[in-house]
Design a protein around this motif. Structure first.
Motif, mmCIF file in Angstrom:
data_model
loop_
_atom_site.group_PDB
_atom_site.id
_atom_site.type_symbol
_atom_site.label_atom_id
_atom_site.label_comp_id
_atom_site.label_asym_id
_atom_site.label_seq_id
_atom_site.Cartn_x
_atom_site.Cartn_y
_atom_site.Cartn_z
ATOM 1 N N VAL A 1 70.406 37.613 46.140
ATOM 2 C CA VAL A 1 70.551 39.113 46.144
ATOM 3 C C VAL A 1 70.645 39.268 47.833
ATOM 4 N N ASP A 2 71.180 40.279 48.158
ATOM 5 C CA ASP A 2 71.838 40.405 49.600
ATOM 6 C C ASP A 2 70.577 40.409 50.767
ATOM 7 N N SER A 3 69.474 40.912 50.197
ATOM 8 C CA SER A 3 68.407 40.966 51.210
ATOM 9 C C SER A 3 67.806 39.566 51.430
ATOM 10 N N VAL A 4 68.043 38.438 50.856
ATOM 11 C CA VAL A 4 67.551 37.344 51.153
ATOM 12 C C VAL A 4 68.659 36.110 51.667
ATOM 13 N N LYS A 5 70.054 36.599 51.482
ATOM 14 C CA LYS A 5 71.098 35.583 51.762
ATOM 15 C C LYS A 5 71.058 35.336 53.371
ATOM 16 N N GLY A 6 71.188 33.883 53.495
ATOM 17 C CA GLY A 6 70.808 33.295 54.888
ATOM 18 C C GLY A 6 69.403 32.976 54.848
ATOM 19 N N ARG A 7 68.419 33.507 54.336
ATOM 20 C CA ARG A 7 67.324 32.992 54.701
ATOM 21 C C ARG A 7 66.630 32.259 53.358
ATOM 22 N N PHE A 8 66.931 32.427 52.228
ATOM 23 C CA PHE A 8 66.575 31.932 51.131
ATOM 24 C C PHE A 8 67.431 30.805 50.645
ATOM 25 N N THR A 9 66.997 29.696 49.930
ATOM 26 C CA THR A 9 68.032 28.630 49.379
ATOM 27 C C THR A 9 67.362 28.138 48.020
ATOM 28 N N ILE A 10 67.918 28.366 47.179
ATOM 29 C CA ILE A 10 67.709 27.783 45.761
ATOM 30 C C ILE A 10 68.258 26.290 45.488
ATOM 31 N N SER A 11 67.377 25.463 44.933
ATOM 32 C CA SER A 11 68.152 24.140 44.424
ATOM 33 C C SER A 11 67.365 23.706 43.278
ATOM 34 N N ARG A 12 67.915 22.576 42.741
ATOM 35 C CA ARG A 12 67.225 22.024 41.689
ATOM 36 C C ARG A 12 67.261 20.664 41.641
ATOM 37 N N ASP A 13 66.446 19.860 41.044
ATOM 38 C CA ASP A 13 66.356 18.524 41.055
ATOM 39 C C ASP A 13 66.196 18.053 39.425
ATOM 40 N N ASN A 14 67.322 17.886 38.889
ATOM 41 C CA ASN A 14 67.361 17.671 37.244
ATOM 42 C C ASN A 14 66.332 16.550 37.040
ATOM 43 N N ALA A 15 66.367 15.264 37.801
ATOM 44 C CA ALA A 15 65.807 14.332 37.668
ATOM 45 C C ALA A 15 64.044 14.806 37.421
ATOM 46 N N LYS A 16 63.776 15.484 38.407
ATOM 47 C CA LYS A 16 62.339 15.972 38.439
ATOM 48 C C LYS A 16 61.888 17.233 37.479
ATOM 49 N N ASN A 17 62.954 17.705 36.951
ATOM 50 C CA ASN A 17 62.862 19.077 35.889
ATOM 51 C C ASN A 17 62.180 20.170 36.816
ATOM 52 N N THR A 18 62.661 20.036 38.036
ATOM 53 C CA THR A 18 62.014 21.302 39.000
ATOM 54 C C THR A 18 63.276 21.960 39.605
ATOM 55 N N VAL A 19 62.809 23.157 39.881
ATOM 56 C CA VAL A 19 63.689 24.152 40.693
ATOM 57 C C VAL A 19 62.947 24.765 41.896
ATOM 58 N N TYR A 20 63.633 24.703 43.179
ATOM 59 C CA TYR A 20 63.084 25.029 44.290
ATOM 60 C C TYR A 20 63.527 26.365 44.834
ATOM 61 N N LEU A 21 62.592 26.986 45.572
ATOM 62 C CA LEU A 21 63.298 28.418 46.470
ATOM 63 C C LEU A 21 62.584 28.107 47.950
ATOM 64 N N GLN A 22 63.434 27.531 48.613
ATOM 65 C CA GLN A 22 63.007 27.481 50.173
ATOM 66 C C GLN A 22 63.096 29.043 50.763
ATOM 67 N N MET A 23 62.065 29.328 51.309
ATOM 68 C CA MET A 23 62.340 30.831 51.939
ATOM 69 C C MET A 23 61.889 30.644 53.494
ATOM 70 N N LEU B 1 58.035 29.303 53.353
ATOM 71 C CA LEU B 1 57.364 28.272 52.267
ATOM 72 C C LEU B 1 58.430 28.015 51.488
ATOM 73 N N ARG B 2 58.186 27.101 50.739
ATOM 74 C CA ARG B 2 59.029 26.485 49.497
ATOM 75 C C ARG B 2 58.120 26.791 48.098
ATOM 76 N N LEU B 3 58.860 27.372 47.367
ATOM 77 C CA LEU B 3 57.977 27.458 45.963
ATOM 78 C C LEU B 3 58.895 26.478 44.976
ATOM 79 N N SER B 4 58.104 25.970 44.129
ATOM 80 C CA SER B 4 58.473 24.886 43.190
ATOM 81 C C SER B 4 58.324 25.591 41.853
ATOM 82 N N CYS B 5 59.100 25.124 41.082
ATOM 83 C CA CYS B 5 59.015 25.462 39.398
ATOM 84 C C CYS B 5 59.102 24.309 38.818
ATOM 85 N N PHE C 1 65.739 40.567 40.863
ATOM 86 C CA PHE C 1 66.365 39.145 40.929
ATOM 87 C C PHE C 1 66.503 38.865 42.360
ATOM 88 N N VAL C 2 66.119 37.472 42.803
ATOM 89 C CA VAL C 2 65.976 36.942 43.964
ATOM 90 C C VAL C 2 67.415 35.967 44.023
#
Length: 119
Positions: free
Chosen positions: A61-83, A18-22, A47-48
């Protein structure tokens, strides 16, 4: 006033993704450190992941390392969490949060989005 709105949650089978957006509004998004947290029934909020202003550094957090990726797009005012490789224990309400610097608490929170991983 800073407003954060999460989206992208849902029901997925174990091993899925899943990919979460904020989306942020009411602020200069690029001036805020961003983080993702989660809250599962009967557990304290956890904390994730977090990301620096430019996205150059990320923390997990250790439990998600290697599986989750956080990223941001400042032009779109959005942060993502790829899970990826989701596990039943990842089931929780996921929240994004913002803070002004590393010495400040996360003062701004979204309403949360439910992620449910079935086995």
């Amino acid at each position: 006033q800073v407003q954060l709105v999460e989206s992208g949650g849902g029901l997925v089978q174990a091993g899925g993704s899943l990919r979460l957006s904020c989306a942020a509004s009411g602020c200069t998004f690029s001036s805020f450190l961003m983080g993702w947290f989660r809250s599962a029934p009967g557990k304290e909020r956890e904390f994730v992941a977090s990301i620096t202003l430019s996205g150059g550094s990320t923390y997990y957090v250790d439990s998600v390392k290697g599986r989750f990726t956080i990223s941001r797009d400042n032009a779109k005012n959005t942060v993502y969490l790829q899970m990826n490789s989701l596990k039943p224990e990842d089931t929780a309400v996921y929240y994004c949060a913002a803070r002004e610097d590393i010495y400040s608490p996360y003062a701004y929170w979204g309403q949360g989005t439910q992620v449910t991983v079935s086995s």
